[in-house]
Design an enzyme around this catalytic site. Sequence first.
Site, short mmCIF file in Angstrom:
data_model
loop_
_atom_site.label_atom_id
_atom_site.label_comp_id
_atom_site.label_asym_id
_atom_site.label_seq_id
_atom_site.Cartn_x
_atom_site.Cartn_y
_atom_site.Cartn_z
N GLU A 40 0.85 -1.20 0.00
CA GLU A 40 0.00 0.00 0.00
C GLU A 40 0.88 1.25 0.00
O GLU A 40 1.82 1.34 0.79
CB GLU A 40 -0.94 -0.01 1.21
CG GLU A 40 -1.77 1.25 1.40
CD GLU A 40 -2.59 1.63 0.16
OE1 GLU A 40 -3.40 0.81 -0.29
OE2 GLU A 40 -2.41 2.76 -0.36
N GLY A 45 -7.04 0.79 3.29
CA GLY A 45 -8.49 0.83 3.07
C GLY A 45 -8.88 1.55 1.79
O GLY A 45 -10.02 1.45 1.34
N GLY A 46 -7.95 2.31 1.22
CA GLY A 46 -8.18 2.93 -0.09
C GLY A 46 -9.24 4.01 -0.09
O GLY A 46 -9.53 4.65 0.95
N THR A 47 -9.86 4.21 -1.24
CA THR A 47 -10.79 5.32 -1.46
C THR A 47 -12.01 5.23 -0.55
O THR A 47 -12.37 6.21 0.12
CB THR A 47 -11.27 5.31 -2.93
OG1 THR A 47 -10.13 5.27 -3.78
CG2 THR A 47 -12.11 6.54 -3.24
N CYS A 48 -12.66 4.09 -0.54
CA CYS A 48 -13.93 3.97 0.19
C CYS A 48 -13.75 4.37 1.65
O CYS A 48 -14.52 5.14 2.20
CB CYS A 48 -14.45 2.54 0.09
SG CYS A 48 -15.98 2.29 0.98
N HIS A 447 -46.56 -3.42 7.50
CA HIS A 447 -47.14 -2.09 7.52
C HIS A 447 -46.70 -1.36 8.79
O HIS A 447 -46.69 -1.98 9.86
CB HIS A 447 -48.67 -2.20 7.49
CG HIS A 447 -49.36 -0.87 7.68
ND1 HIS A 447 -49.42 0.06 6.66
CD2 HIS A 447 -49.94 -0.33 8.77
CE1 HIS A 447 -50.06 1.13 7.13
NE2 HIS A 447 -50.38 0.93 8.40
C1 LIG Z 1 -16.57 10.70 -2.93
C2 LIG Z 1 -16.81 9.26 -3.21
C3 LIG Z 1 -17.88 8.60 -2.62
C4 LIG Z 1 -18.11 7.26 -2.89
N1 LIG Z 1 -19.20 6.66 -2.31
C5 LIG Z 1 -19.46 5.36 -2.59
C6 LIG Z 1 -20.56 4.71 -2.00
O1 LIG Z 1 -21.31 5.31 -1.23
N2 LIG Z 1 -20.78 3.41 -2.28
C7 LIG Z 1 -19.94 2.71 -3.13
O2 LIG Z 1 -20.18 1.53 -3.36
N3 LIG Z 1 -18.89 3.30 -3.70
C8 LIG Z 1 -18.62 4.61 -3.45
N4 LIG Z 1 -17.54 5.21 -4.01
C9 LIG Z 1 -16.66 4.40 -4.88
C10 LIG Z 1 -15.71 3.52 -4.05
O3 LIG Z 1 -14.99 4.32 -3.13
C11 LIG Z 1 -14.75 2.80 -4.97
O4 LIG Z 1 -15.48 2.13 -5.97
C12 LIG Z 1 -13.94 1.76 -4.20
O5 LIG Z 1 -13.19 2.36 -3.16
C13 LIG Z 1 -13.02 1.04 -5.18
O6 LIG Z 1 -12.21 0.19 -4.47
P1 LIG Z 1 -10.89 -0.40 -5.11
O7 LIG Z 1 -10.57 -1.56 -4.26
O8 LIG Z 1 -11.02 -0.62 -6.54
O9 LIG Z 1 -9.76 0.74 -4.97
P2 LIG Z 1 -9.42 1.86 -3.91
O10 LIG Z 1 -10.37 1.84 -2.77
O11 LIG Z 1 -9.24 3.12 -4.65
O12 LIG Z 1 -8.01 1.36 -3.33
C14 LIG Z 1 -6.85 1.29 -4.10
C15 LIG Z 1 -5.64 1.34 -3.18
O13 LIG Z 1 -4.47 1.06 -3.94
C16 LIG Z 1 -3.42 1.93 -3.53
N5 LIG Z 1 -2.48 2.02 -4.65
C17 LIG Z 1 -2.71 2.56 -5.88
N6 LIG Z 1 -1.63 2.40 -6.67
C18 LIG Z 1 -0.70 1.77 -5.93
C19 LIG Z 1 0.63 1.32 -6.19
N7 LIG Z 1 1.18 1.46 -7.39
N8 LIG Z 1 1.32 0.74 -5.18
C20 LIG Z 1 0.75 0.55 -3.95
N9 LIG Z 1 -0.50 0.93 -3.67
C21 LIG Z 1 -1.23 1.52 -4.64
C22 LIG Z 1 -4.14 3.23 -3.23
O14 LIG Z 1 -3.37 4.05 -2.38
C23 LIG Z 1 -5.41 2.70 -2.55
O15 LIG Z 1 -5.25 2.58 -1.18
C24 LIG Z 1 -17.26 6.54 -3.75
C25 LIG Z 1 -16.16 7.18 -4.34
C26 LIG Z 1 -15.94 8.52 -4.08
C27 LIG Z 1 -14.76 9.19 -4.72
#
Ligand SMILES: Cc1cc2nc3c(=O)[nH]c(=O)nc-3n(C[C@H](O)[C@H](O)[C@H](O)COP(=O)(O)OP(=O)(O)OC[C@H]3O[C@@H](n4cnc5c(N)ncnc54)[C@H](O)[C@@H]3O)c2cc1C
Length: 465
Positions: A40, A45-48, A447
Amino acid sequence: MGGGIPMATKYDAIVIGTGQAGPSLAVRLAETGMKVAIIERKRFGGTCVNNGCIPTKTLIASARTAHVARRAGDFGVTIQSTIGVDMKKVKARKDALVHQSSEGVKNWLQNTKNLTVIEGQARFADAHQVRVGNELLEAEKIFINVGGRASIPPFRGIDQVSYLDNSTMMDVDFLPEHLVVIGGSYVGLEFAQMYRRFGSEVTVVERGPRLIHREDEDVAETIKTILEGEGIAIRLGAECIGLEKRGDKVAVQVDCSSGDKTVIGSHVLLAVGRVPNTNDLGAENAGIKIDQRGYIQVDDQLRTNVPGIYALGDCNGRGAFTHTAYNDYEIVAANLLEGDQRRVSDRITAYALFIDPPLGRAGMTEAEVRESGRKALIGKRPMTQVGRAREKGETEGFMKILVDAETKKILGASLLGIECDEVIHSLLDVMYANAPYTVIQRAMHIHPTVSELIPTMLEELKPLE
Ligand SMILES: Cc1cc2nc3c(=O)[nH]c(=O)nc-3n(C[C@H](O)[C@H](O)[C@H](O)COP(=O)(O)OP(=O)(O)OC[C@H]3O[C@@H](n4cnc5c(N)ncnc54)[C@H](O)[C@@H]3O)c2cc1C
């Protein structure tokens, strides 16, 4: 060892990224006795967890509380003082939840036997080797879960102004005087309503002729009316968006031809889509095929063109949600460990837009059903005709369902109304069961709930003209 070339540390599997698929997969593989590394580069935990679902829904809960408090009088409740929002406390509440979740992921990974956690940027050296700083890792199986980030389009003047995106919005602990949200889709609209309810003036600027263009026109129109009803200004058809610094403010050009051409905001949020984090992954060193938009190309079981390398989550372009990323993990684990050939194409489209009232979506839109040319039935009920919504004083929106006239299978639903982010699952589950709509039509529901009107709506289906 000569020449300063590091020896590779051998693993059975390498997982890149700790988003919504990687951690579960890494732990699952490690539990089978495989030697696994997970990498990482930012926050666990990434984006979510850090700047997507969890923080936005936490902030939305604060915004809704302010909204309900302002409406207290409608319910016969008196509040003696004015309603204030302490943005520092709002942010602190959000930060605490995010911290707990992110640390939870990190601890979980670090305490898993056979799993090595490495912090840093991963880059492919070749089809079996990944470099992280000075370390070289090698494995037969590599799983990419690198996610995405906000897209920053080359708008005129963008390099002259400061702007926010979904990540930097997480640091905001003050009330912007006037937030201009560029992008009238899922992310933009959630922030727009949230900040309006916190007390900001808010303008949404959308290039297209309507909001959330993937949704049906009636859904987009109703959402526009709901948001305008809360005092959000909406500028559609903004085809030549440009940004310009005006003192401590930002002028956003919204109209190419006539009328009021600029909106002056104190802050600008860019919410115009996402791009996959594949530009700095070194995928070319491994020969992994990437499409023009940067998405890693995968088959129905999430295999890339390179044997042993898989891509899961947002970076494969097959989904853009936490539940699609997690489902990717389930598909890969089922195929690799259980001899169960689960596929991406098994899943039914499902998602929600968490404005208030929420939009719950499953399957096809009305427009998609029409395009398919099949004979269909449609049912529609305004939330004003849902007892539970009336009792709660939140009657905006409608529920709409489409059914195949011949097979009687549910094709899709758009439920825009109070609690519809939950109600949608009753339809989704019947769709997964591949059962006809008559099953749910005959079901006795509780209901007074929003769900009790689903069977009623199904009794009143009409041919889709
Ligand atoms: C504002 C916002 C609100 C959202 N709300 C919702 C919601 O309510 N419900 C829902 O289902 N979805 C929602 N989403 C979408 C959801 O967050 C994403 O679809 C989900 O997080 C995708 O997960 P992922 O595992 O693909 O990647 P991510 O969660 O993006 O994780 C990828 C990880 O990889 C790491 N990484 C990247 N490149 C490298 C590298 N080269 N080397 C090492 N680490 C790396 C990053 O740092 C990150 O931690 C929302 C998105 C946003 C932006």
